[in-house]
Write a protein that holds these residues in place. Structure first.
Motif, PDB file in Angstrom:
ATOM      1  N   GLU A 141       0.687   0.357  -9.048  1.00 43.60           N
ATOM      2  CA  GLU A 141       0.840  -0.564  -7.939  1.00 43.60           C
ATOM      3  C   GLU A 141       1.738  -1.720  -8.329  1.00 43.60           C
ATOM      4  OE1 GLU A 141      -2.981  -1.858  -6.783  1.00 43.60           O
ATOM      5  OE2 GLU A 141      -3.708   0.147  -6.242  1.00 43.60           O
ATOM      6  N   THR A 146      -6.935  -9.041   3.993  1.00 44.10           N
ATOM      7  CA  THR A 146      -6.908  -9.200   2.538  1.00 44.10           C
ATOM      8  C   THR A 146      -5.680  -9.908   2.020  1.00 44.10           C
ATOM      9  OG1 THR A 146      -5.969  -6.987   2.386  1.00 44.10           O
ATOM     10  CG2 THR A 146      -8.352  -7.183   2.145  1.00 44.10           C
ATOM     11  N   ALA A 147      -4.645  -9.964   2.785  1.00 45.55           N
ATOM     12  CA  ALA A 147      -3.437 -10.634   2.319  1.00 45.55           C
ATOM     13  C   ALA A 147      -2.906 -11.503   3.438  1.00 45.55           C
ATOM     14  CB  ALA A 147      -2.369  -9.618   1.885  1.00 45.55           C
ATOM     15  N   SER A 187      -6.993  -0.375   1.792  1.00 51.15           N
ATOM     16  CA  SER A 187      -7.528  -1.464   0.988  1.00 51.15           C
ATOM     17  C   SER A 187      -6.544  -1.833  -0.115  1.00 51.15           C
ATOM     18  CB  SER A 187      -8.863  -1.040   0.365  1.00 51.15           C
ATOM     19  OG  SER A 187      -9.255  -1.939  -0.643  1.00 51.15           O
ATOM     20  N   ASP A 188      -6.276  -3.131  -0.276  1.00 51.55           N
ATOM     21  CA  ASP A 188      -5.371  -3.564  -1.338  1.00 51.55           C
ATOM     22  C   ASP A 188      -5.920  -3.206  -2.709  1.00 51.55           C
ATOM     23  OD1 ASP A 188      -3.251  -4.655   0.114  1.00 51.55           O
ATOM     24  OD2 ASP A 188      -4.289  -6.558   0.413  1.00 51.55           O
ATOM     25  N   GLN A 229       0.661  -8.143  -7.873  1.00 55.72           N
ATOM     26  CA  GLN A 229       0.446  -9.113  -6.807  1.00 55.72           C
ATOM     27  C   GLN A 229       1.265 -10.366  -7.089  1.00 55.72           C
ATOM     28  OE1 GLN A 229      -1.450  -8.835  -4.028  1.00 55.72           O
ATOM     29  NE2 GLN A 229      -1.923  -6.706  -4.497  1.00 55.72           N
TER      30      GLN A 229
END
Length: 245
Positions: free
Chosen positions: A236, A80-81, A119-120, A239
């Motif tokens: 969080e 995912t990243a 999971s992000d 991003q």
């Protein structure tokens, strides 16, 4: 470090290590294997008390035959990243899953919980879990239902009729408080023994010390859990978006 499947000789060494009460890390060091490999091998084949090298070898051979006969699956879900080592991520997820299994959760429920925590997005739909784990929708549904019963997962309704599953971080706080209550009951029972066995007797003193220890530790855990509770709900980090050179 050797790679590939464990050999029969290595499985025999694992069995001997377990019989000698060695830790997984020590057994892995002697085999020059990752600790996660040994942990996964033991938990997949009866656990530390029921592990048998010959049965584990046969099970491995059966899995290998099935894999050769089965049609190839799609590729493992993309990372995912950017920048993450896909193999390292898979090994970490397997280790995390094994630890959940050691708490008593079935493998599929443990796998689902691992997916949610790693999971992000912090949540996944049933379809996403099916794709990520390469299992049937029924398997995911059954695992999620079990996790809900234990209060480990929550459902969130999104636009339309789709639901997303979220790992409930609050469960870690609740587990600490449950441990405090359990220790408090144990301490109270120990105090009852002081009266029964006679204050000042060696057994009574032992129980009294035990009760006092549990009181002090329980108070510390409860206080620390309350003070740290907010950590579980921290927002969080945003991003970071790459703007290029």
């Amino acid at each position: 470090m050797p790679g590939g499947r464990l050999t029969q000789r290595e499985r025999q060494q694992i069995a001997l290590g377990l019989a000698d009460d060695l830790t997984y890390a020590e057994i892995a060091r002697r085999l020059e294997r990752p600790t996660s490999t040994v942990t996964r091998e033991v938990m997949r084949n009866g656990g530390p008390a029921g592990y048998r090298a010959d049965l584990a070898q046969r099970a491995s051979e059966r899995r290998a035959r099935r894999q050769r006969q089965a049609p190839p699956r799609g590729p493992h879900p993309a990372v995912t990243a950017a920048g993450r080592d896909a193999q390292a991520v898979r090994e970490y997820e397997e280790t995390f899953t094994t630890l959940f299994m050691q708490t008593g959760l079935p493998r599929m429920a443990s796998s689902v919980l691992t997916c949610l925590y790693t999971s992000d997005a912090g949540s996944l739909t049933a379809a996403e879990l099916v794709q990520r784990l390469q299992v049937s929708p029924a398997s995911v549904s059954k695992a999620v239902a079990l996790l809900e019963v234990h209060g480990l997962v929550q459902r969130e309704r999104t636009e339309g009729r789709r639901e997303r599953y979220v790992a409930d971080n609050e469960v870690w706080y609740q587990s600490m408080i449950a441990a405090v209550r359990s220790n408090a009951q144990l301490a109270e029972t120990a105090r009852q023994g002081v009266t029964v066995l006679g204050p000042g007797s060696p057994a009574a003193v032992r129980l009294e010390n035990m009760a006092h220890f549990l009181d002090v530790v329980g108070e510390s855990i409860a206080r620390a859990a309350e003070e740290a509770r907010d950590v579980l709900s921290r927002p969080e980090a945003p991003q970071q978006v790459s703007t290029g050179p």
